[in-house]
Design a protein around this motif. Structure first.
Motif, PDB file in Angstrom:
ATOM      1  N   GLN A 111      -2.892   2.812 -14.187  1.00  0.00           N
ATOM      2  CA  GLN A 111      -3.401   1.831 -13.223  1.00  0.00           C
ATOM      3  C   GLN A 111      -3.804   2.245 -12.028  1.00  0.00           C
ATOM      4  O   GLN A 111      -4.794   1.769 -11.540  1.00  0.00           O
ATOM      5  CB  GLN A 111      -1.943   0.822 -13.093  1.00  0.00           C
ATOM      6  N   ILE A 112      -3.203   3.071 -11.392  1.00  0.00           N
ATOM      7  CA  ILE A 112      -3.688   3.774 -10.168  1.00  0.00           C
ATOM      8  C   ILE A 112      -4.624   4.768 -10.505  1.00  0.00           C
ATOM      9  O   ILE A 112      -5.787   4.976  -9.431  1.00  0.00           O
ATOM     10  CB  ILE A 112      -2.385   4.562  -9.404  1.00  0.00           C
ATOM     11  N   SER A 139       4.855  -0.415 -16.133  1.00  0.00           N
ATOM     12  CA  SER A 139       4.615  -1.985 -16.187  1.00  0.00           C
ATOM     13  C   SER A 139       5.597  -2.692 -16.282  1.00  0.00           C
ATOM     14  O   SER A 139       5.698  -4.012 -16.005  1.00  0.00           O
ATOM     15  CB  SER A 139       3.347  -2.100 -17.264  1.00  0.00           C
ATOM     16  N   PRO A 162      -3.494   0.378  -3.199  1.00  0.00           N
ATOM     17  CA  PRO A 162      -2.612  -0.697  -3.583  1.00  0.00           C
ATOM     18  C   PRO A 162      -1.605  -0.067  -4.605  1.00  0.00           C
ATOM     19  O   PRO A 162      -1.982   0.568  -5.806  1.00  0.00           O
ATOM     20  CB  PRO A 162      -3.488  -1.635  -4.110  1.00  0.00           C
ATOM     21  N   LEU A 163      -0.134  -0.527  -4.371  1.00  0.00           N
ATOM     22  CA  LEU A 163       0.576  -0.215  -5.514  1.00  0.00           C
ATOM     23  C   LEU A 163       1.177  -1.549  -6.127  1.00  0.00           C
ATOM     24  O   LEU A 163       1.215  -2.600  -5.537  1.00  0.00           O
ATOM     25  CB  LEU A 163       1.951   0.501  -4.895  1.00  0.00           C
ATOM     26  N   PRO A 164       1.569  -1.482  -7.406  1.00  0.00           N
ATOM     27  CA  PRO A 164       2.233  -2.643  -7.921  1.00  0.00           C
ATOM     28  C   PRO A 164       3.651  -2.924  -7.410  1.00  0.00           C
ATOM     29  O   PRO A 164       4.333  -2.013  -6.831  1.00  0.00           O
ATOM     30  CB  PRO A 164       2.361  -2.248  -9.266  1.00  0.00           C
ATOM     31  N   PRO A 165       4.175  -3.834  -7.732  1.00  0.00           N
ATOM     32  CA  PRO A 165       5.567  -4.194  -7.101  1.00  0.00           C
ATOM     33  C   PRO A 165       6.583  -3.047  -7.683  1.00  0.00           C
ATOM     34  O   PRO A 165       6.552  -2.873  -8.958  1.00  0.00           O
ATOM     35  CB  PRO A 165       6.023  -5.681  -7.562  1.00  0.00           C
ATOM     36  N   LEU A 166       7.521  -2.615  -7.000  1.00  0.00           N
ATOM     37  CA  LEU A 166       8.228  -1.528  -7.242  1.00  0.00           C
ATOM     38  C   LEU A 166       9.644  -2.132  -7.948  1.00  0.00           C
ATOM     39  O   LEU A 166      10.243  -3.027  -7.268  1.00  0.00           O
ATOM     40  CB  LEU A 166       8.511  -0.495  -6.177  1.00  0.00           C
ATOM     41  N   ASP A 183       0.737  -1.289   0.069  1.00  0.00           N
ATOM     42  CA  ASP A 183      -0.033   0.047  -0.089  1.00  0.00           C
ATOM     43  C   ASP A 183       0.838   1.061  -0.052  1.00  0.00           C
ATOM     44  O   ASP A 183       1.890   1.206   0.530  1.00  0.00           O
ATOM     45  CB  ASP A 183      -0.827  -0.047   1.396  1.00  0.00           C
ATOM     46  N   LEU A 214       3.898   7.055 -11.191  1.00  0.00           N
ATOM     47  CA  LEU A 214       3.141   5.831 -10.942  1.00  0.00           C
ATOM     48  C   LEU A 214       1.559   6.270 -10.528  1.00  0.00           C
ATOM     49  O   LEU A 214       0.753   5.723 -10.972  1.00  0.00           O
ATOM     50  CB  LEU A 214       3.772   5.135  -9.857  1.00  0.00           C
TER      51      LEU A 214
END
Length: 412
Positions: free
Chosen positions: A114-115, A395, A140-144, A2, A109
């Motif tokens: 996506q966000i 991505s 929620p965030l994607p893997p960085l 998060d 980001l």
């Protein structure tokens, strides 16, 4: 993961309006937050005392992010070095944890599809789209990717933004040059040969002898409002609304598609002057159409003012832009229903120079105004390219981890 897990701070704004003044620290409200950048033209300013009071929870620092909690909900901009803003209403401060996320990467980001889709899903169906602090913290965030890759992605996208910002500075200078030349010639009367001119009395004060006081009615062929649009996303026709007219510019990216019946006179043409004519805060804003447009009209909240001959297009356009405060003062009606009537526009008096001087003025400013359009078109291309590239970089579809990219040193 998060959002709060990669941030040192996520702080809400004061829930009251800051007292403003002519100069001072910028108070960032939702209209001042674009997609990745601040819109500081006309920003509210506050005193040192107000600034200290409004930054008690956290003083924004370079590399911090400011997010809009209401329309335009989810927009984010990063605080650059040298700017000391405070939070206006319906905004929040995000301080990235630099050991985990590069601030500029996080900004990109958060404004990526996506966000933004998550944010819009959270606020969909609400009468006034609004982000709660709890929702922001748990975003929620994607893997960085690793920090070096984050910096490379940010450097690539920043290159586009730097070009855009440079063009915006050039546009501002060019617009000021044209408007200042108008004022020098036609307000201060420092036109070529003014030293030899004889001045006479007029209803608007002393004017050069061969000039005249006239009304906008007498130098225009058409003054009227636009159409009541029937919006249709599949249509090819565009209708300009009041949001399209801001900072003395016409922004067609905010126009909407429609399928309304339009009388020929209500299609905008090169040289038309558009004036916002409804509502406190927007009423009186002016922009001139300075390109050939096809199948574009305006809605009923915008007035079309059409010069009656070609030799006065630049003069009249810049004259009416200079009259923005006057048009704003002409609004009449109850609060929220203030209207600028076309007869009041038409009855406005102006000082009209001879045809020869109007032509001479156009020769001076036409190239400046065309260059403004050229630079604006370049910026639109840069934004589209950046926005196409952004999700591919975020991505990992476009992998930059192995690229040798020079990363400039910056505060963030």
């Amino acid at each position: 993961m998060d959002l709060h897990e990669v941030c040192d701070l996520i702080v809400d704004c004061e829930h009251k309006t800051a007292p403003t003044q002519a100069e001072g620290y910028p108070s960032i409200r939702t209209p001042n937050i674009g997609r990745g950048y601040f819109l500081l033209d006309g920003v509210n300013r506050v005193s040192e005392e107000t600034y200290r009071s409004w930054t008690r929870r956290a003083e924004p620092k370079p590399g911090d992010l400011i997010m809009a909690r209401e329309a335009p909900v989810g927009n984010v901009a990063m605080v650059p070095a040298g700017l000391r803003p405070c939070l206006g209403q319906r905004t929040l401060l995000i301080r990235p944890m630099r050991s985990k996320v590069f601030p500029r990467y996080l900004a990109y980001l958060l404004i990526g599809d996506q966000i933004q889709n998550i944010i819009h899903a959270m606020t969909n169906g609400v009468t006034v789209p609004h982000l709660n602090m709890k929702d922001v913290r748990s975003l929620p965030l994607p893997p960085l990717p690793p920090l070096p890759t984050q910096r490379k992605i940010a450097a690539i996208l920043s290159a586009y933004d730097d070009l855009i910002e440079n063009n915006l500075r050039r546009i501002k200078i060019l617009e000021e040059m044209a408007q200042n030349l108008y004022r020098e010639w036609f307000v201060k009367f420092r036109f070529p040969g003014w030293e030899k001119a004889r001045f006479v009395d007029s209803p608007l004060g002393k004017i050069p002898e061969e000039w005249e006081v006239t009304t906008i009615n007498k130098v225009t062929s058409y003054i009227n409002r636009g159409v009541t649009p029937k919006y249709d996303a599949s249509a090819s026709s565009l209708v300009v609304n009041q949001k399209c007219i801001r900072d003395r510019k016409l922004n067609l990216s905010l126009a909407r598609q429609h399928k309304s019946r339009v009388m020929d006179d209500k299609y905008v043409v090169f040289g038309d002057i558009l004036i916002n004519s409804t509502g406190v805060g927007t009423l009186g804003r002016v922009a001139q159409v300075y390109e050939d447009l096809n199948d574009v009209t305006v809605d009923t909240h915008v007035s079309i003012v059409r010069p009656s001959n070609g030799d006065g297009i630049d003069f009249l356009g810049l004259a009416l832009i200079d009259l923005e405060p006057h048009f704003e003062s002409l609004g009449a009606g109850a609060t929220g229903q203030t209207e600028l009537r076309r007869d009041r526009i038409g009855e406005t008096e102006i000082v009209l120079p001879p045809v020869k001087m109007r032509k001479q003025f156009s020769e001076k400013v036409t190239s400046l105004r065309k260059l403004v359009l050229n630079l604006a078109a370049r910026n639109e291309t840069l934004r589209r390219t950046r926005d196409l590239l952004l999700p591919k970089l975020i991505s990992g579809e476009v992998d930059v981890s192995e690229l040798d990219i020079a990363i400039p040193e910056e505060a963030a």
